[in-house]
Scaffold this active site. Structure first.
Site, PDB file in Angstrom:
ATOM      1  N   SER A 142       0.762  -1.326   0.155  1.00 52.01           N
ATOM      2  CA  SER A 142      -0.094  -0.170  -0.033  1.00 52.01           C
ATOM      3  C   SER A 142       0.882   1.241  -0.242  1.00 52.01           C
ATOM      4  O   SER A 142       1.569   1.456  -0.988  1.00 52.01           O
ATOM      5  CB  SER A 142      -0.891   0.049   1.324  1.00 52.01           C
ATOM      6  OG  SER A 142      -1.943   0.850   1.207  1.00 52.01           O
ATOM      7  N   LYS A 184      -0.748  -3.731  -3.533  1.00 47.79           N
ATOM      8  CA  LYS A 184      -2.090  -3.191  -3.112  1.00 47.79           C
ATOM      9  C   LYS A 184      -2.323  -1.747  -3.757  1.00 47.79           C
ATOM     10  O   LYS A 184      -1.607  -0.768  -3.504  1.00 47.79           O
ATOM     11  CB  LYS A 184      -2.493  -3.014  -1.583  1.00 47.79           C
ATOM     12  CG  LYS A 184      -3.868  -2.449  -1.285  1.00 47.79           C
ATOM     13  CD  LYS A 184      -4.178  -2.558  -0.064  1.00 47.79           C
ATOM     14  CE  LYS A 184      -5.608  -1.751   0.437  1.00 47.79           C
ATOM     15  NZ  LYS A 184      -5.575  -0.292  -0.085  1.00 47.79           N
ATOM     16  N   GLN A 238      -9.634   3.529  -0.042  1.00 48.00           N
ATOM     17  CA  GLN A 238     -10.883   2.935   0.659  1.00 48.00           C
ATOM     18  C   GLN A 238     -11.238   4.527   1.479  1.00 48.00           C
ATOM     19  O   GLN A 238     -10.378   5.253   1.775  1.00 48.00           O
ATOM     20  CB  GLN A 238     -10.686   1.978   1.725  1.00 48.00           C
ATOM     21  CG  GLN A 238     -10.770   0.731   1.001  1.00 48.00           C
ATOM     22  CD  GLN A 238      -9.402   0.101   0.434  1.00 48.00           C
ATOM     23  OE1 GLN A 238      -8.430   0.560   0.777  1.00 48.00           O
ATOM     24  NE2 GLN A 238      -9.306  -0.107  -0.802  1.00 48.00           N
TER      25      GLN A 238
END
Length: 487
Positions: free
Chosen positions: A318, A342, A346
């Protein structure tokens, strides 16, 4: 460039964290106004408000209402209204096949809030749902999970002997999380191992320090090494403080280590990248549902005058990948192994009753527009750690002895070689050379010298390997990064 505010937290945490980061996400959800991020819609999209969505219900929604009423009024065993509603929400999310879009009910949110008010406690590992199986993204530095030897991509099959099959990620996490001092037994399946094994972990307070730095002399040059274990609220401030201290001390080169870093806040990695990515190149791009891309830039006039390398591995996810790929695409070396992969962002949306929906709203793209999702960041210099770094926990029922063959013996042979006790074979056959290596280990560690590997000997071999890895010995990736820095 800063866009209009959306009072919903934007997070890049890979999934849920069994300890500090999980609690930290809880802080963000509980206090969204204090944790706004920069990545918002450039077209001035209205705030996402779950209470305004009822007007957009499709005509087919009557079918859902019909099913709800049929079940509630006629099901033989009876049906709880809240359970039906939760099931409907979770059912819709499951059809997305996105492990990062999840529903957190009131009880889950209560657990988060309890953690906010007390110490952060757990085993200290970030997990994700991969192909329906709870999977370790990365253990947190100095956490019980790391000390117990858990690794990226370990699959968690059971907790205290009970299968996690059929549970969603939140439910699985609730089984693992617990109070400091309590034990939990997780059943792990690791790549390269044909059989699951149990790991007993004592829960503890999870360390919240996220930046560690030191100065070393490499090839006669003062070299700074900054390790970032997670991108939390204070990470960028701590990073910048320690970076300045290294520079003031005459640093001539820098290694940024984000191995095992599962991600965290986007704003944190943005502020760190503003030290290194010049203003003519976006440090990240955000793509919305319609394919509209918004690039984000720093105010930096030029790159640093000293060389920089970035260390990554399978547990870098991430926000770590945002840093790594941005640095890679402006010309810095990336050393290690392919990262987790990733590439989504979100938002958390409160549903009005204390529950929350975390939904994937955006993609993030590299400066050049590449999407690393499910692929990861490929290093410019690929380096694996020594074989013993990838061995499995020792599981011995009956002692292992001369002239036997077993995959467990191969595991022991790799460990012994890593500890400096050389064997002539690493294929799982218990040779005379293996027996002598075992005897040498037993003698040196004040064990009964038998040449066989029982639970006591096997357990101590494993403990010595874990200790050696945690001390950073034989760190081939770091060594290579140091070599590449001044080429």
């Amino acid at each position: 460039m800063r866009l209009n505010k959306i009072h919903i937290v934007l997070i890049l945490v890979g999934a849920l964290v069994l300890g500090f980061v999980g609690a930290y996400v809880g802080v963000l959800i509980a206090n969204p106004d204090q944790a706004e991020q920069k990545i918002e819609d450039s077209s001035s999209k209205e705030k996402v408000d779950s209470t305004d969505q009822s007007a957009n219900l499709p005509a087919e929604w009557s079918k859902v209402a019909q099913a709800y009423n049929l079940i509630k009024e006629n099901y033989l065993e009876g049906a709880d209204e809240q359970q039906l509603m939760t099931g409907a929400i979770e059912g819709m999310l499951s059809t997305l096949e996105d492990p990062y879009s999840t529903y957190m009910d009131v009880e889950t949110m209560k657990q988060f809030n309890e953690q906010i008010e007390s110490s952060f406690e757990g085993i200290g590992a970030e997990v994700s749902m991969v192909n329906g199986v709870v999977t370790i993204v990365s253990p947190i530095k100095d956490s019980p999970a790391e000390k117990a030897g858990l690794r990226p991509n370990d699959q968690v099959l059971k907790v205290d002997g009970k299968s996690l099959e059929g549970l969603d990620l939140n439910q699985a996490v609730s089984k693992i999380r617990g109070k400091k001092g309590t034990e939990v037994v997780v059943t792990i399946l690791r790549g390269g191992s044909s059989e699951p094994f149990d790991v007993t972990i004592v829960r503890d307070t999870i360390p919240i320090e996220t930046v560690y730095s030191k100065m070393e002399t490499i090839n006669g040059k003062k070299t700074g090494i900054i390790e970032v274990t997670n991108f939390a609220e204070t990470t960028s401030k701590d990073f910048n403080t320690q970076l300045k201290a290294l520079e003031d001390d005459g640093m001539e080169g820098l290694i940024i280590d984000v191995r095992g870093n599962p991600g965290g806040l986007l704003s944190s990695v943005e502020e760190i990248l503003s030290n290194f990515i010049p203003k003519d190149v976006p440090y990240v791009q955000i793509e919305d549902q319609e394919g509209n891309k918004t690039p984000y830039y720093s105010d930096l006039k030029k790159k640093k005058s000293y060389p920089i390398s970035v260390l990554i591995n399978e547990g870098s996810a991430s926000a770590s990948e945002i840093l790594a790929v941005a640095m890679k695409e402006v010309g810095y070396d990336i050393v290690g192994m392919n990262s987790f992969g990733k590439g989504t962002v979100q938002q958390t949306v409160p549903l009005g009753d204390g529950s929350t929906l975390k939904l994937t709203f955006f993609k993030w793209l590299s400066p050049e527009g590449n999407w690393i999702h499910k692929k990861g960041v490929e290093p410019t210099v690929k380096v694996k750690e020594p074989e013993y770094y990838y061995t499995n926990p020792v599981q011995i029922e009956e002692p292992l002895a001369y002239d036997e063959s077993d995959v467990k013996i191969k595991n022991i042979q790799l460990m012994l070689n890593g500890l400096g006790y050389k064997t002539d074979r690493k294929d799982g056959y218990f040779s005379k050379s293996t027996e002598e290596a075992v005897k040498e280990f037993q003698k040196k560690n004040n064990l009964k010298v038998t040449g066989t590997v029982d639970k006591e000997t096997g357990g101590l071999i494993e403990a010595k390997v874990i200790e050696k890895i945690r001390n950073g010995e034989d760190d081939l990736q770091l060594e290579k990064a140091q070599q590449e820095l001044y080429k």
